[in-house]
Design an enzyme around this catalytic site. Structure first.
Site, PDB file in Angstrom:
ATOM      1  N   GLY A 211       0.823  -1.221   0.000  1.00  0.00           N
ATOM      2  CA  GLY A 211       0.000   0.000   0.000  1.00  0.00           C
ATOM      3  C   GLY A 211       0.848   1.258   0.000  1.00  0.00           C
ATOM      4  O   GLY A 211       0.489   2.265  -0.629  1.00  0.00           O
TER       5      GLY A 211
ATOM      6  N   GLU B 160       8.372  11.092 -28.173  1.00  0.00           N
ATOM      7  CA  GLU B 160       9.608  10.815 -28.942  1.00  0.00           C
ATOM      8  C   GLU B 160       9.479   9.519 -29.739  1.00  0.00           C
ATOM      9  O   GLU B 160      10.447   8.788 -29.905  1.00  0.00           O
ATOM     10  CB  GLU B 160      10.807  10.698 -27.994  1.00  0.00           C
ATOM     11  CG  GLU B 160      11.007  11.913 -27.143  1.00  0.00           C
ATOM     12  CD  GLU B 160      12.055  12.843 -27.680  1.00  0.00           C
ATOM     13  OE1 GLU B 160      12.508  12.617 -28.810  1.00  0.00           O
ATOM     14  OE2 GLU B 160      12.392  13.793 -26.965  1.00  0.00           O
TER      15      GLU B 160
HETATM   16  P1  TGC Z   1      10.439   8.799 -43.818  1.00  0.00           P
HETATM   17  O1  TGC Z   1       9.987   8.861 -45.238  1.00  0.00           O
HETATM   18  O2  TGC Z   1      10.863   7.493 -43.250  1.00  0.00           O
HETATM   19  O3  TGC Z   1      11.615   9.842 -43.586  1.00  0.00           O
HETATM   20  C1  TGC Z   1      11.540  11.185 -44.058  1.00  0.00           C
HETATM   21  C2  TGC Z   1      12.966  11.705 -44.160  1.00  0.00           C
HETATM   22  O4  TGC Z   1      13.550  11.704 -42.855  1.00  0.00           O
HETATM   23  C3  TGC Z   1      14.694  10.823 -42.829  1.00  0.00           C
HETATM   24  N1  TGC Z   1      14.664  10.139 -41.525  1.00  0.00           N
HETATM   25  C4  TGC Z   1      15.535  10.419 -40.568  1.00  0.00           C
HETATM   26  N2  TGC Z   1      16.579  11.256 -40.544  1.00  0.00           N
HETATM   27  C5  TGC Z   1      17.283  11.323 -39.399  1.00  0.00           C
HETATM   28  N3  TGC Z   1      16.959  10.592 -38.304  1.00  0.00           N
HETATM   29  C6  TGC Z   1      15.921   9.738 -38.302  1.00  0.00           C
HETATM   30  N4  TGC Z   1      15.615   9.047 -37.198  1.00  0.00           N
HETATM   31  C7  TGC Z   1      15.150   9.622 -39.464  1.00  0.00           C
HETATM   32  N5  TGC Z   1      14.050   8.898 -39.808  1.00  0.00           N
HETATM   33  C8  TGC Z   1      13.780   9.219 -41.085  1.00  0.00           C
HETATM   34  C9  TGC Z   1      14.500   9.886 -44.011  1.00  0.00           C
HETATM   35  O5  TGC Z   1      15.728   9.365 -44.434  1.00  0.00           O
HETATM   36  C10 TGC Z   1      13.874  10.821 -45.021  1.00  0.00           C
HETATM   37  O6  TGC Z   1      14.905  11.644 -45.525  1.00  0.00           O
HETATM   38  P2  TGC Z   1      14.872  12.156 -47.042  1.00  0.00           P
HETATM   39  O7  TGC Z   1      16.152  12.879 -47.246  1.00  0.00           O
HETATM   40  O8  TGC Z   1      14.724  10.913 -47.889  1.00  0.00           O
HETATM   41  O9  TGC Z   1      13.663  13.046 -47.151  1.00  0.00           O
HETATM   42  O10 TGC Z   1       9.288   9.460 -42.931  1.00  0.00           O
HETATM   43  P3  TGC Z   1       7.840   8.951 -42.594  1.00  0.00           P
HETATM   44  O11 TGC Z   1       6.916  10.078 -42.836  1.00  0.00           O
HETATM   45  O12 TGC Z   1       7.551   7.633 -43.260  1.00  0.00           O
HETATM   46  O13 TGC Z   1       7.917   8.750 -40.989  1.00  0.00           O
HETATM   47  C11 TGC Z   1       8.772   7.860 -40.397  1.00  0.00           C
HETATM   48  C12 TGC Z   1       8.493   7.739 -38.875  1.00  0.00           C
HETATM   49  C13 TGC Z   1       7.098   7.218 -38.608  1.00  0.00           C
HETATM   50  C14 TGC Z   1       9.505   6.766 -38.314  1.00  0.00           C
HETATM   51  C15 TGC Z   1       8.695   9.095 -38.196  1.00  0.00           C
HETATM   52  O14 TGC Z   1       7.851  10.051 -38.679  1.00  0.00           O
HETATM   53  C16 TGC Z   1       8.595   9.036 -36.694  1.00  0.00           C
HETATM   54  O15 TGC Z   1       9.609   8.820 -36.051  1.00  0.00           O
HETATM   55  N6  TGC Z   1       7.395   9.269 -36.068  1.00  0.00           N
HETATM   56  C17 TGC Z   1       7.277   9.433 -34.629  1.00  0.00           C
HETATM   57  C18 TGC Z   1       7.062  10.908 -34.318  1.00  0.00           C
HETATM   58  C19 TGC Z   1       7.805  11.359 -33.090  1.00  0.00           C
HETATM   59  O16 TGC Z   1       8.702  10.703 -32.599  1.00  0.00           O
HETATM   60  N7  TGC Z   1       7.449  12.515 -32.612  1.00  0.00           N
HETATM   61  C20 TGC Z   1       8.137  13.084 -31.495  1.00  0.00           C
HETATM   62  C21 TGC Z   1       7.716  14.507 -31.268  1.00  0.00           C
HETATM   63  S1  TGC Z   1       8.792  15.381 -30.211  1.00  0.00           S
HETATM   64  C22 TGC Z   1       8.534  14.768 -28.700  1.00  0.00           C
HETATM   65  O17 TGC Z   1       7.831  13.859 -28.475  1.00  0.00           O
HETATM   66  C23 TGC Z   1       9.271  15.444 -27.627  1.00  0.00           C
HETATM   67  S2  TGC Z   1       8.930  14.872 -26.065  1.00  0.00           S
HETATM   68  C24 TGC Z   1      10.212  15.623 -25.324  1.00  0.00           C
HETATM   69  C25 TGC Z   1      10.327  15.443 -23.886  1.00  0.00           C
HETATM   70  O18 TGC Z   1       9.521  16.016 -23.128  1.00  0.00           O
HETATM   71  O19 TGC Z   1      11.328  14.801 -23.463  1.00  0.00           O
HETATM   72  P1  FAD Z   2      -1.015   8.755 -32.297  1.00  0.00           P
HETATM   73  O1  FAD Z   2      -0.008   8.980 -33.356  1.00  0.00           O
HETATM   74  O2  FAD Z   2      -2.423   9.131 -32.590  1.00  0.00           O
HETATM   75  O3  FAD Z   2      -0.966   7.209 -31.898  1.00  0.00           O
HETATM   76  C1  FAD Z   2      -2.014   6.547 -31.184  1.00  0.00           C
HETATM   77  C2  FAD Z   2      -1.669   5.047 -31.148  1.00  0.00           C
HETATM   78  O4  FAD Z   2      -1.650   4.541 -32.511  1.00  0.00           O
HETATM   79  C3  FAD Z   2      -0.285   4.772 -30.566  1.00  0.00           C
HETATM   80  O5  FAD Z   2      -0.336   3.609 -29.779  1.00  0.00           O
HETATM   81  C4  FAD Z   2       0.589   4.527 -31.781  1.00  0.00           C
HETATM   82  O6  FAD Z   2       1.689   3.665 -31.526  1.00  0.00           O
HETATM   83  C5  FAD Z   2      -0.416   3.881 -32.730  1.00  0.00           C
HETATM   84  N1  FAD Z   2      -0.037   4.050 -34.147  1.00  0.00           N
HETATM   85  C6  FAD Z   2       0.097   5.210 -34.829  1.00  0.00           C
HETATM   86  N2  FAD Z   2       0.485   4.971 -36.094  1.00  0.00           N
HETATM   87  C7  FAD Z   2       0.617   3.627 -36.211  1.00  0.00           C
HETATM   88  C8  FAD Z   2       1.011   2.742 -37.267  1.00  0.00           C
HETATM   89  N3  FAD Z   2       1.383   3.198 -38.466  1.00  0.00           N
HETATM   90  N4  FAD Z   2       1.012   1.417 -37.029  1.00  0.00           N
HETATM   91  C9  FAD Z   2       0.661   0.932 -35.799  1.00  0.00           C
HETATM   92  N5  FAD Z   2       0.280   1.703 -34.758  1.00  0.00           N
HETATM   93  C10 FAD Z   2       0.271   3.033 -34.966  1.00  0.00           C
HETATM   94  N6  FAD Z   2       5.627  16.491 -29.193  1.00  0.00           N
HETATM   95  C11 FAD Z   2       6.394  17.533 -29.620  1.00  0.00           C
HETATM   96  O7  FAD Z   2       6.462  17.830 -30.811  1.00  0.00           O
HETATM   97  N7  FAD Z   2       7.117  18.254 -28.719  1.00  0.00           N
HETATM   98  C12 FAD Z   2       7.110  17.992 -27.399  1.00  0.00           C
HETATM   99  O8  FAD Z   2       7.797  18.663 -26.622  1.00  0.00           O
HETATM  100  C13 FAD Z   2       6.279  16.930 -26.918  1.00  0.00           C
HETATM  101  N8  FAD Z   2       6.175  16.694 -25.585  1.00  0.00           N
HETATM  102  C14 FAD Z   2       5.252  15.776 -25.138  1.00  0.00           C
HETATM  103  C15 FAD Z   2       4.998  15.668 -23.770  1.00  0.00           C
HETATM  104  C16 FAD Z   2       4.040  14.777 -23.317  1.00  0.00           C
HETATM  105  C17 FAD Z   2       3.735  14.699 -21.853  1.00  0.00           C
HETATM  106  C18 FAD Z   2       3.362  13.934 -24.229  1.00  0.00           C
HETATM  107  C19 FAD Z   2       2.350  12.931 -23.756  1.00  0.00           C
HETATM  108  C20 FAD Z   2       3.607  14.045 -25.582  1.00  0.00           C
HETATM  109  C21 FAD Z   2       4.541  14.974 -26.061  1.00  0.00           C
HETATM  110  N9  FAD Z   2       4.748  15.169 -27.426  1.00  0.00           N
HETATM  111  C22 FAD Z   2       5.548  16.190 -27.878  1.00  0.00           C
HETATM  112  C23 FAD Z   2       3.933  14.450 -28.403  1.00  0.00           C
HETATM  113  C24 FAD Z   2       4.359  13.000 -28.634  1.00  0.00           C
HETATM  114  O9  FAD Z   2       5.518  12.948 -29.403  1.00  0.00           O
HETATM  115  C25 FAD Z   2       3.178  12.287 -29.305  1.00  0.00           C
HETATM  116  O10 FAD Z   2       2.183  12.112 -28.310  1.00  0.00           O
HETATM  117  C26 FAD Z   2       3.585  10.953 -29.883  1.00  0.00           C
HETATM  118  O11 FAD Z   2       4.465  11.121 -30.986  1.00  0.00           O
HETATM  119  C27 FAD Z   2       2.369  10.128 -30.351  1.00  0.00           C
HETATM  120  O12 FAD Z   2       1.470  10.907 -31.094  1.00  0.00           O
HETATM  121  P2  FAD Z   2      -0.092  10.922 -30.707  1.00  0.00           P
HETATM  122  O13 FAD Z   2      -0.219  11.213 -29.263  1.00  0.00           O
HETATM  123  O14 FAD Z   2      -0.778  11.808 -31.672  1.00  0.00           O
HETATM  124  O15 FAD Z   2      -0.573   9.428 -30.914  1.00  0.00           O
END
Ligand code: TGC
Ligand code: FAD
Length: 405
Positions: A361, A384
């Site tokens: 607890g 991320e």
């Molecule tokens: P895709 O066609 O695969 O790639 C587009 C272009 O990007 C290049 N690329 C990368 N380059 C560097 N590092 C990587 N990890 C890369 N991944 C891909 C790729 O080579 C291509 O380049 P070019 O020159 O051919 O144009 O892109 P896609 O649209 O199919 O998406 C791929 C996918 C799904 C893996 C990507 O969009 C992804 O990682 N989605 C997740 C989104 C995400 O992580 N969002 C994070 C937001 S920020 C955040 O959450 C901050 S929280 C911070 C905190 O509080 O700590």
């Molecule tokens: P969605 O993309 O809608 O996903 C919903 C569900 O669907 C997930 O389980 C996912 O895995 C699944 N899914 C999506 N696509 C697919 C697929 N192709 N195949 C199978 N499953 C799939 N973003 C920033 O830019 N900057 C920040 O500083 C930042 N800080 C954050 C802080 C907090 C506290 C949180 C919660 C989020 C933050 N984010 C930030 C956003 C974060 O990066 C997104 O929440 C994350 O990338 C997921 O996007 P979404 O929430 O729209 O979920």
């Protein structure tokens, strides 16, 4: 919370944090003196300034903004950025160790630092003009300014390429419209690195400063996770931004995704820190808690939990150490970083859940850090790149097949 309340809390809880990290495979032998110095100085800072207040901040859903300057002073903002631009000039292992120590305290605190270092300073340093670097980086490194990173939108999270935030040219300015959601640091940030599409639909990075007309940062409320970190939206309503605020060095989605490599790497270490804190708390609690006439650490089931925790922590430490060296050599691939982020957050959340159970607890109270870590890690496993997105990145690396679409 007032400054007086914070310093009162610090006074009554001073010296109560006796944390030391598990090191079953003597990994400390692999670190340089500089690495250990960085780790120990961040650890001392956490014990003195953060441990006494973190639980109350989280309970009250309060971001202790006074720590921004302190985090700058202790070198947690951009340790991997060169000194001449306000960073620490250190390597990626030092950066990782700093993130480990911060997240050992709280994922939200590590978030503040990793956004500032990897998602704001890093893109300005890597893709910015000399003028942008000189103007922003020293103030970000010292904590005089706080930044945020706007990629995610209400309708585009895992698929950032679908973003609709956009800008149009207007003389020596651009006009920015759209909205970002879930942005760490947003409500307190002095500037935002925003990813938006130009008139050709190409993603560009734009530095938007607080005070620009039409730019607002409403706070996101009702979070059960990262309650000591502030999260918000970025809203752009015809914001006139000087063209000189566009990052000249990159075009396309690879810009923000390159920054994510650095941040995801830091999270691998950070999550390990949270896991180690949960393990240590469970180990100490099990030794002290008497049931059926003996410490619960004497029961096989509790020993199984502790043994499995230590096994996973040790494996994750090795992953971090090796990945850190690959980062230093410039050889780490995005898929290798995905493996580390995905694995280490997953093991941390499992360890937090098991540790919570071991505290019985008491585990649901703020007297122990485990429930706070457990809830924080629900965000870490989502941001991320979600757990499943990193699996798909690995799947594509292994098979060559894109299973995102
Ligand atoms: P895709 O066609 O695969 O790639 C587009 C272009 O990007 C290049 N690329 C990368 N380059 C560097 N590092 C990587 N990890 C890369 N991944 C891909 C790729 O080579 C291509 O380049 P070019 O020159 O051919 O144009 O892109 P896609 O649209 O199919 O998406 C791929 C996918 C799904 C893996 C990507 O969009 C992804 O990682 N989605 C997740 C989104 C995400 O992580 N969002 C994070 C937001 S920020 C955040 O959450 C901050 S929280 C911070 C905190 O509080 O700590
Ligand atoms: P969605 O993309 O809608 O996903 C919903 C569900 O669907 C997930 O389980 C996912 O895995 C699944 N899914 C999506 N696509 C697919 C697929 N192709 N195949 C199978 N499953 C799939 N973003 C920033 O830019 N900057 C920040 O500083 C930042 N800080 C954050 C802080 C907090 C506290 C949180 C919660 C989020 C933050 N984010 C930030 C956003 C974060 O990066 C997104 O929440 C994350 O990338 C997921 O996007 P979404 O929430 O729209 O979920």
């Amino acid at each position: 919370m007032t400054k007086e309340e914070l310093s009162h809390l610090k006074e009554i809880k001073k010296g109560q944090d006796s944390y030391d990290h598990p090191d079953f495979y003597n990994l400390d032998d692999l670190f340089s003196e500089e690495h250990l110095l960085v780790r120990d100085s961040v650890r001392s800072y956490v014990k003195k300034e953060l441990s006494p207040i973190i639980e109350d901040c989280a309970q009250r859903n309060y971001f202790p903004s006074h720590i921004v300057k302190q985090l700058g002073d202790v070198g947690c903002f951009g340790p991997q950025i060169p000194v001449e631009y306000g960073g620490g000039g250190l390597d990626y292992i030092s950066y990782g160790l700093a993130m480990q120590e911060l997240e050992r305290c709280d994922s939200g605190i590590r978030s503040t630092a990793s956004v500032q270092g990897s998602l704001v300073m890093y893109p300005i340093h890597k893709f910015g003009s000399e003028e942008q670097k000189r103007k922003y980086l020293p103030k970000l490194g010292s904590g005089e300014m706080l930044g945020c990173f706007g990629l995610t939108e209400p309708d585009h999270g895992s698929n950032p390429n679908g973003m609709t935030t956009n800008f149009k040219e207007d003389g020596d300015h651009v006009i920015l419209n759209g909205a970002k959601m879930w942005i760490s640091n947003a409500p307190e940030a002095d500037l935002a690195v925003v990813w938006a599409k130009n008139e050709e639909g190409i993603v560009k990075g734009v530095i938007v400063e607080r005070g620009m007309e039409g730019f607002t940062t409403p706070e996101t409320h009702n979070k059960w996770s990262l309650r000591a970190s502030c999260t918000g939206e970025l809203v752009f309503d015809c914001v006139r931004v000087p063209k000189k605020n566009i990052l000249p060095g990159v075009s396309g989605l690879k810009g923000p995704l390159t920054c994510l490599n650095s941040a995801r790497y830091g999270i691998s270490w950070g999550a390990l820190g949270a896991a180690m804190d949960c393990y240590e708390s469970a180990r100490k609690y099990a030794a002290e808690r008497i049931q059926f006439g003996k410490p619960i650490s004497g029961f096989q089931l509790q020993q199984k939990k502790l043994s499995e925790m230590l096994t996973e922590i040790t494996k994750a430490q090795l992953v971090c150490w090796r990945l850190g060296n690959l980062m230093n050599e410039g050889k780490a691939t995005p898929a290798q970083i995905s493996l580390a982020k995905r694995n280490n957050v997953e093991i941390a959340i499992q360890i937090a859940r098991e540790a919570r159970q071991m505290h019985g607890g008491m585990g649901i109270t703020g007297d122990y850090p485990v429930m706070r870590h457990m809830m924080n890690l629900e965000s870490v496993i989502t941001y991320e790149g979600t757990h499943d997105i990193h699996l798909l990145i690995l799947g594509m690396e292994i098979t060559g097949e894109n299973a995102f679409i």
